[in-house]
Design a protein around this motif. Structure first.
Motif, PDB file in Angstrom:
ATOM      1  N   GLY A  39       0.812  -1.205   0.000  1.00 34.32           N
ATOM      2  CA  GLY A  39       0.000   0.000   0.000  1.00 34.32           C
ATOM      3  C   GLY A  39       0.848   1.260   0.000  1.00 34.32           C
ATOM      4  O   GLY A  39       0.607   2.182  -0.791  1.00 34.32           O
ATOM      5  N   LEU A  40       1.872   1.284   0.865  1.00 39.09           N
ATOM      6  CA  LEU A  40       2.724   2.477   0.966  1.00 39.09           C
ATOM      7  C   LEU A  40       3.464   2.716  -0.345  1.00 39.09           C
ATOM      8  O   LEU A  40       3.532   3.838  -0.845  1.00 39.09           O
ATOM      9  CB  LEU A  40       3.724   2.299   2.111  1.00 39.09           C
ATOM     10  N   SER A  41       4.003   1.628  -0.907  1.00 39.04           N
ATOM     11  CA  SER A  41       4.761   1.765  -2.145  1.00 39.04           C
ATOM     12  C   SER A  41       3.856   2.217  -3.294  1.00 39.04           C
ATOM     13  O   SER A  41       4.242   3.063  -4.112  1.00 39.04           O
ATOM     14  CB  SER A  41       5.435   0.434  -2.474  1.00 39.04           C
ATOM     15  N   ALA A  42       2.639   1.658  -3.359  1.00 42.53           N
ATOM     16  CA  ALA A  42       1.713   2.056  -4.414  1.00 42.53           C
ATOM     17  C   ALA A  42       1.382   3.540  -4.292  1.00 42.53           C
ATOM     18  O   ALA A  42       1.376   4.277  -5.287  1.00 42.53           O
ATOM     19  CB  ALA A  42       0.440   1.216  -4.343  1.00 42.53           C
ATOM     20  N   TYR A  43       1.145   3.972  -3.062  1.00 40.50           N
ATOM     21  CA  TYR A  43       0.795   5.381  -2.867  1.00 40.50           C
ATOM     22  C   TYR A  43       1.980   6.289  -3.188  1.00 40.50           C
ATOM     23  O   TYR A  43       1.821   7.348  -3.792  1.00 40.50           O
ATOM     24  CB  TYR A  43       0.309   5.626  -1.440  1.00 40.50           C
ATOM     25  N   LEU A  65       7.739  -3.673  -5.402  1.00 39.82           N
ATOM     26  CA  LEU A  65       7.478  -3.918  -6.820  1.00 39.82           C
ATOM     27  C   LEU A  65       6.005  -4.264  -7.036  1.00 39.82           C
ATOM     28  O   LEU A  65       5.361  -3.773  -7.968  1.00 39.82           O
ATOM     29  CB  LEU A  65       8.373  -5.055  -7.315  1.00 39.82           C
ATOM     30  N   ALA A  66       5.469  -5.095  -6.133  1.00 42.55           N
ATOM     31  CA  ALA A  66       4.056  -5.450  -6.235  1.00 42.55           C
ATOM     32  C   ALA A  66       3.179  -4.208  -6.098  1.00 42.55           C
ATOM     33  O   ALA A  66       2.139  -4.100  -6.754  1.00 42.55           O
ATOM     34  CB  ALA A  66       3.689  -6.477  -5.167  1.00 42.55           C
ATOM     35  N   GLY A  67       3.636  -3.262  -5.251  1.00 43.91           N
ATOM     36  CA  GLY A  67       2.901  -2.015  -5.104  1.00 43.91           C
ATOM     37  C   GLY A  67       2.867  -1.232  -6.400  1.00 43.91           C
ATOM     38  O   GLY A  67       1.830  -0.685  -6.807  1.00 43.91           O
ATOM     39  N   VAL A  68       4.022  -1.180  -7.083  1.00 45.10           N
ATOM     40  CA  VAL A  68       4.078  -0.495  -8.381  1.00 45.10           C
ATOM     41  C   VAL A  68       3.140  -1.186  -9.372  1.00 45.10           C
ATOM     42  O   VAL A  68       2.384  -0.534 -10.116  1.00 45.10           O
ATOM     43  CB  VAL A  68       5.525  -0.494  -8.920  1.00 45.10           C
ATOM     44  N   MET A  69       3.172  -2.536  -9.369  1.00 51.86           N
ATOM     45  CA  MET A  69       2.306  -3.276 -10.287  1.00 51.86           C
ATOM     46  C   MET A  69       0.839  -3.020  -9.964  1.00 51.86           C
ATOM     47  O   MET A  69      -0.002  -2.898 -10.852  1.00 51.86           O
ATOM     48  CB  MET A  69       2.617  -4.779 -10.188  1.00 51.86           C
ATOM     49  N   TYR A  70       0.543  -2.930  -8.658  1.00 49.57           N
ATOM     50  CA  TYR A  70      -0.822  -2.640  -8.227  1.00 49.57           C
ATOM     51  C   TYR A  70      -1.258  -1.281  -8.760  1.00 49.57           C
ATOM     52  O   TYR A  70      -2.352  -1.119  -9.295  1.00 49.57           O
ATOM     53  CB  TYR A  70      -0.869  -2.659  -6.699  1.00 49.57           C
TER      54      TYR A  70
END
Lengths: 367, 375
Positions: free
Chosen positions: A111-115, A264-269
């Protein structure tokens, strides 16, 4: 320990040697006893992973019978993209679980990485830089976990339970303070949004990323000394320390890898859903651990492979997609996941008991 | 199997804990005393500085919020002391709440529904116990599985519906206070259960056997304890109490939903670990758990009164949990280092390392720890 540790070697060999009909397995076995013991272990691991594959095929066939359109190109692509995020998370989780630790904070890290990625992109950061930053944010979270676990020698279950809260709190605090509670697709640059739909020879790029991650991590765990040492640590931390393995450093590295992959999963999300708020990835840790356990990664470390975990992730995702097609209430999904975890650990237990008995019998006969 | 979990056990604590039972008792007490001290300190500071914190109304809210957490923490503490864990408690709350709603919806009276839900809780706990004790599987993995399974079944039973038409007399009772004090009525039966658990854990052979199992399952078995059966019944009791929590949760919020109490297991476990119970089993006391639960509840409550956003509460909860496990670890290492230096006398506590080169640091590290034990 040595048999358990060598198990992933077996997973990769027969996979390349086309296991179904070729049966090249008995080549090395007849002469050397330890070789035969190892071959036995390899065969069991292959059986274990073929088992997941069989379950997956059964599910797909049943679903296709119920609804032939389940195997349409678009549907498969959607399924693969959904599975790829979970697969990347499960790959990182596997590395940690093999060392007899667990990382419950991956959902919050995602979540943090995606944001973070979303915010950087909205502010005009070039796409590659934002992607790298997302991964770096994840790696930092992993570093935090790893330092507390490895340096303060505190059980990882407790630490990552704490950081699960803390990182999620940081995420939502950032979102509420920055005055941008939600990042919408309209705010994101088109170059980034194109990633979700991009394909190479018809295969979604996001899925290829997941495959690359699995192959890289799997290769490292199988063929590199530092990878083998992770299995040693998980099998017996004290013995590993006595035999000169830098346990603290390896565990720290495992957490950083898990964090970076969650990043990386956050970026993909972010690329896939394009609508981001502070709740992205909430509760994912359950499915990630489930994917690894279903894929044959032992929860107390020392055994399992990334390939199994990836198959587990694919199976869990397919269940979610298949239930409505089979006319079942989608609410059954979580119950099915739970039942699958229980089935997997019972299966693993009986397999390892049988293996121990056979190996013991073999030794007796030999001596 | 349980031996698998031990290798990472705090290195510095084991040697200090072994030799004399007196020092062991004091060590057991010291974790409780530290967290109780922190709680009292926090309550005093909060009462003086946070407006409205000490009011009767707020006390009522605070207690209502921690009732279910304390309730479930009671049996779960026993489970963790034996070296096992049950992550499925919140899902059991959710499933019993959903079943309660469905049964009430189908026309059964609450007097029948409630025993049925408790029975359901016993069955759910027995499933956990069966997998852990009969099949010898790690409880962590089993209860992650049942965490998903029970929550999933709750959704299967009730879907995304909510049943909310419970009789007024029951729902108002659940939140009513004793006279005008603001203290909820349910605190009375809860206190009874707390006392009961405390006596069982700290003053009966059963309680001693739980610690024995947590310290060394093999040793416990050799000393004649039926480890499997005890653990099985602990899981059953945890299931029943979680179902009770589900019933109360439903009445307190007047609504049965499948997602009731989602994520509550983390708060309960956080409270238990904050209270000084070791995740590896064999250490901890009920007083500390009580203090841990109240501390978490009152910190959240005080921050809410100060209009701190909910996000920060999560950071505080997580931070407290990490600090709670890191601090004793660091303290133990400091202690073992200061104790290791005099080398000769193993009767460490009274021996003043006066001839040592670091007289100023050593007592500083040791005295507070001892005082804590006596407080």
């Amino acid at each position: 320990m040595s048999e358990r540790a060598s198990s992933p070697v077996g997973t990769a060999e027969p996979a390349s040697g086309a296991s179904p009909t070729a049966t090249p397995t008995p080549t090395a076995s007849p002469t050397e006893r330890p070789g035969r013991g190892a071959a036995l272990v390899h065969r069991l691991v292959v059986v274990r992973e073929l088992g997941i594959l069989a379950a997956l095929l059964l599910l797909v066939v049943a679903t296709v019978v119920a609804n032939p359109r389940f195997l349409s190109g678009q549907n498969i692509r959607d399924l693969l993209i959904s599975a790829s995020i979970l697969t990347v998370l499960a790959a990182g989780q596997t590395v940690v679980i093999i060392t007899r630790n667990v990382d419950l904070s991956v959902g919050s890290t995602l979540g943090l990485s995606a944001y973070a990625t979303g915010t950087l992109l909205v502010n005009g950061t070039p796409v590659p830089l934002a992607v790298l930053a997302g991964v770096a944010v994840g790696a930092l979270c992993g570093l935090l976990n790893g330092v507390i676990v490895a340096v303060a020698k505190v059980p990882s279950l407790v630490v990552t339970l704490g950081t699960l809260y803390a990182i999620r709190g940081l995420d939502s605090l950032w979102a509420s303070q920055s005055g941008r509670l939600q990042i919408n697709a309209a705010d994101l640059p088109s170059g980034f949004k194109a990633i979700a739909g991009a394909r190479v020879l018809g295969v979604p790029v996001l899925f290829l990323v997941a495959v690359a991650v699995v192959v890289l991590v799997g290769h490292h765990l199988r063929s590199y000394r530092s990878g083998r040492e992770l299995y040693g640590i998980g099998s017996d931390p004290d013995a590993a320390r006595l035999s000169g393995i830098p346990v603290g450093r390896r565990v720290l590295a495992a957490f950083v890898v898990s964090g970076a992959l969650a990043g990386l999963a956050g970026v993909m999300y972010a690329a896939r859903f394009q609508t981001l708020d502070a709740t992205a990835g909430t509760g994912q840790e359950l499915f990630v651990v489930a994917a690894a356990v279903v894929g044959g990664v032992a929860i107390f470390g020392g055994s399992g492979s990334v390939y199994g975990a990836a198959l587990g992730a694919l199976l869990l995702t397919t269940i979610g997609a298949a239930l409505p097609q089979l006319g079942l209430n989608p609410f059954w999904r979580e119950a099915a996941v739970g039942a699958l975890i229980l089935a997997a650990i019972v299966l693993d237990r009986s397999l390892s008991l049988r293996l121990a008995r056979r190996l013991r019998g073999r030794n007796l006969r030999g001596s | 199997m349980a031996v698998d979990t031990t290798p990472a056990t705090p290195a510095g604590q084991a040697p200090a804990q072994r030799p004399r039972t007196a020092s062991r008792l004091r060590l057991l007490g010291s974790g409780d005393a530290v967290i109780t001290g922190v709680l009292v300190l926090f309550l005093v500071v909060a009462a003086l500085t946070v407006e409205g914190f000490a009011s009767a109304r707020n006390t009522g809210f605070l207690l209502l919020d921690v009732v279910v957490i304390v309730l479930i923490a009671l049996p779960l503490t026993l489970v963790i002391v034996t070296g096992e864990i049950d992550l499925s408690v919140a899902s059991t709350v959710g499933l019993s709440s959903a079943v309660m709603g469905q049964l009430w919806f189908s026309g059964l009276p609450l007097e029948t529904v409630i025993p049925l839900c408790l029975l359901l809780g016993a069955m759910l706990g027995a499933v956990n116990g069966f997998f852990v004790t009969r099949l010898g599987l790690p409880s962590l993995a089993v209860t992650i599985g049942t965490l998903a399974l029970y929550r999933g079944l709750a959704f299967v039973v009730l879907g995304d519906r909510a049943v909310a038409d419970f009789p007024r007399s029951w729902t108002t009772w659940a939140i009513s206070g004793i006279g005008g004090t603001g203290i909820p009525v349910v605190v009375v039966p809860l206190l009874f259960l707390v006392l009961l658990t405390g006596v069982v854990l700290h003053a009966t052979p059963i309680g001693r056997s739980l610690y024995a199992m947590g310290n060394s399952e093999d040793a416990a078995r050799f000393s004649g304890i039926d480890v499997g059966r005890t653990k099985f019944w602990l899981f059953v009791v945890t299931g029943v109490v979680s179902a009770l929590g589900g019933i109360y949760w439903t009445l307190r919020y007047g609504s049965a939903r499948a997602d009731n109490a989602q994520g509550l297991e983390l708060q309960v476990i956080a409270a238990i670990l904050l209270g000084g119970v070791s995740i590896f089993g064999g250490r901890g006391g009920l007083l500390g758990v009580l203090a841990g639960a109240l501390l978490l509840g009152s910190v959240r409550n005080a921050l809410q009164l100060e209009n701190v956003p909910a996000d920060v509460l999560n950071i505080v909860t997580g931070g407290l949990l990490v600090v709670a496990v890191v601090a004793p670890q660091v303290a133990a290492r400091v202690r073992s280092r200061t104790r290791a230096r005099p080398a000769g006398p193993p009767s460490a506590p009274p021996a003043r390392p006066a001839p040592d080169a670091h007289p100023s640091t050593d007592p500083a590290a040791q005295v507070p720890a001892d005082q804590r034990g006596n407080r």
